[in-house]
Design a protein around this motif. Structure first.
Motif, PDB file in Angstrom:
ATOM      1  N   GLN A  89     -43.123   9.655  -7.756  1.00  0.00           N
ATOM      2  CA  GLN A  89     -42.135   8.729  -8.293  1.00  0.00           C
ATOM      3  C   GLN A  89     -42.017   8.920  -9.802  1.00  0.00           C
ATOM      4  O   GLN A  89     -42.952   9.367 -10.463  1.00  0.00           O
TER       5      GLN A  89
ATOM      6  N   ASP B  81     -35.780  -1.557  -7.943  1.00  0.00           N
ATOM      7  CA  ASP B  81     -37.151  -1.193  -7.572  1.00  0.00           C
ATOM      8  C   ASP B  81     -38.152  -1.992  -8.404  1.00  0.00           C
ATOM      9  O   ASP B  81     -37.793  -2.929  -9.130  1.00  0.00           O
ATOM     10  N   LYS B  82     -39.417  -1.627  -8.295  1.00  0.00           N
ATOM     11  CA  LYS B  82     -40.487  -2.366  -8.977  1.00  0.00           C
ATOM     12  C   LYS B  82     -40.257  -2.423 -10.487  1.00  0.00           C
ATOM     13  O   LYS B  82     -40.409  -3.483 -11.098  1.00  0.00           O
TER      14      LYS B  82
ATOM     15  N   ASN C 126     -32.014   1.225 -12.428  1.00  0.00           N
ATOM     16  CA  ASN C 126     -33.368   0.808 -12.776  1.00  0.00           C
ATOM     17  C   ASN C 126     -33.832   1.406 -14.096  1.00  0.00           C
ATOM     18  O   ASN C 126     -34.560   0.767 -14.863  1.00  0.00           O
TER      19      ASN C 126
ATOM     20  N   HIS D  54     -29.828  -1.173  -5.712  1.00  0.00           N
ATOM     21  CA  HIS D  54     -31.201  -1.303  -5.262  1.00  0.00           C
ATOM     22  C   HIS D  54     -32.099  -1.445  -6.495  1.00  0.00           C
ATOM     23  O   HIS D  54     -32.129  -0.557  -7.350  1.00  0.00           O
TER      24      HIS D  54
ATOM     25  N   ARG E  51     -37.820  -2.092  -2.275  1.00  0.00           N
ATOM     26  CA  ARG E  51     -36.600  -2.181  -3.059  1.00  0.00           C
ATOM     27  C   ARG E  51     -35.879  -3.478  -2.707  1.00  0.00           C
ATOM     28  O   ARG E  51     -35.898  -3.904  -1.556  1.00  0.00           O
TER      29      ARG E  51
ATOM     30  N   THR F 220     -39.184  -0.418   2.300  1.00  0.00           N
ATOM     31  CA  THR F 220     -39.981   0.588   1.596  1.00  0.00           C
ATOM     32  C   THR F 220     -39.786   1.986   2.165  1.00  0.00           C
ATOM     33  O   THR F 220     -40.410   2.935   1.712  1.00  0.00           O
TER      34      THR F 220
END
Length: 407
Positions: free
Chosen positions: A405, A47-48, A321, A45, A105, A75
């Motif tokens: 986060q 993420d941003k 990530n 996955h 994601r 999300t």
């Protein structure tokens, strides 16, 4: 400036792509003999922050091709009880008040991501990536460079040596011999089931799930689709997290499966069907380990990225990530070094101090999640379920707790 990267995983390859894009001389040395070795299995996955790192390091055409391989993982994160009743729903788009496309994601297969990172590197004439060479040790040369030695008797000289060689990093063992992973006394029994995706099914609808019981947790993730015989096919990954003393000590796949089935026999029928339908050949038992919090060290001409320095539990879904972020941050620092705006030691020091900040947050979160999954008795689990229900009902609680986060 010449950079030598030990390890051709996603961190090492992303770093190499970023340096090549900036015109910096780089070579990647990988001990595996071929690109597909040990890569079969689960996806990742993104993420941003991971997308930002890939977009920054990859050439535009390469990034465009990779994006086409992404599928949305949404999300949302659902917390459910063992009968699949929703205790809480965490929606990052709602909590952040940002568009879903910005915070969702992206799911991508590990092989697909690796192939995208190899694009432009994997060809017989390329000297950038070399397979089948095992790093053994390094020495410091009198001219300030580093010499890396390999098991075949060869060596390579470089200005900067980067260890991207995973949790059992040989580079780290020499560079930081007292930094070792911690065994948390927890294990995850994981497997995957290929099935047809159904939007009305809690298990296969694509959302990430955490299911809580008195002493253990199950994590479920539905993975990206490919078109096969005109049917939308994908797979569901499950991981049953439990203290090592609560399951049979075995590596036999069928026995692991039976052990999980015995422990979840009173759970929802859909969960029993998920585990029971899993091909035993996909089931693995994974010990859960983590690096401790990283204390500062003096920067130099050897550094580390990814699992080589901050290997963490999978319980926060941020390990890959964080690795991608390492590659992007180090690339930016080395661009400044190559341009003469920073000295090499200064540039490496900026990378390492930046990395320690976000890596320690990620280590803390993933370790806490793993420990919380296996600690506590009936009273603690009762309180936690009530907390989840409160967070689900009151967004201010969700935003202040589950909404936090890693920056």
């Amino acid at each position: 400036m010449h950079v030598l990267i030990i390890g051709g995983g996603i961190g090492g390859l992303t770093l190499a792509k970023g340096l090549l894009k900036a015109g910096i001389e780089v070579k990647v040395v990988e001990r595996q003999m071929e690109k597909s070795e040990n890569l079969a299995g689960y996806g990742i996955h993104i993420d941003k922050s991971g997308r930002h790192a890939l977009r920054s390091c990859l050439p535009l055409s390469n990034w465009t091709h990779l994006q086409a391989k992404f599928s949305s993982a949404g999300t949302q994160l659902f917390f459910r009880d063992t009968q699949l009743q929703v205790l809480a729903e965490k929606d990052d788009a709602v909590l952040s008040e940002k568009p879903a496309l910005e915070v969702e994601r992206s799911a991508v297969g590990r092989m697909e991501l690796h192939d995208a990172l190899l694009e432009g590197l994997f060809n017989p004439s390329s000297e950038t990536l070399q397979w089948g060479r095992t790093f053994t040790e390094y020495t410091q040369l009198e001219d300030g460079r580093v010499r890396a030695y390999f098991s075949d008797g060869s060596h390579e000289d470089c200005d900067l040596l980067v260890g991207a060689d995973g949790p059992n990093s040989k580079v780290r063992q020499q560079f930081m011999p007292n930094l070792n992973r911690l065994d948390l006394g927890i294990q995850a029994i994981a497997g995957s089931l290929h099935s047809e995706r159904r939007e009305d099914d809690e298990i296969t609808d694509g959302a990430y799930q955490r299911l809580a019981e008195q002493y253990w947790w199950m994590f479920i993730s539905s993975w990206g689709s490919t078109q096969t015989d005109s049917k939308d096919q994908h797979y569901v990954l499950w991981a049953y997290v439990v203290p090592v003393d609560r399951v049979a000590r075995t590596s036999e796949e069928t026995e692991l499966k039976d052990s999980v089935l015995r422990n979840i026999s009173q759970w929802a029928p859909e969960l029993n069907e998920l585990v029971n339908g899993t091909d035993p050949s996909t089931i693995k038992c994974l010990p859960i380990r983590t690096m401790p919090s990283l204390a500062p060290w003096e920067p130099g001409n050897v550094t580390l990225i990814g699992d080589a320095i901050h290997n963490m539990t999978p319980m926060a879904g941020i390990g890959a990530n964080t690795t991608l972020r390492d590659a992007e941050v180090l690339t930016r620092c080395l661009i400044d070094v190559a341009a003469g705006r920073l000295g090499l030691t200064e540039g490496v020091g900026i990378y390492e101090s930046t990395m320690r900040r976000y890596a320690n947050e990620a280590l803390k979160l993933s370790t806490r999640n793993a420990i919380n999954a296996c600690e506590g008795g009936m009273a603690q689990r009762f309180l936690f379920r009530n907390f989840l229900r409160a967070a689900h009902s009151f967004p201010v609680i969700m935003r202040a707790t589950l909404g936090r986060q890693v920056e």
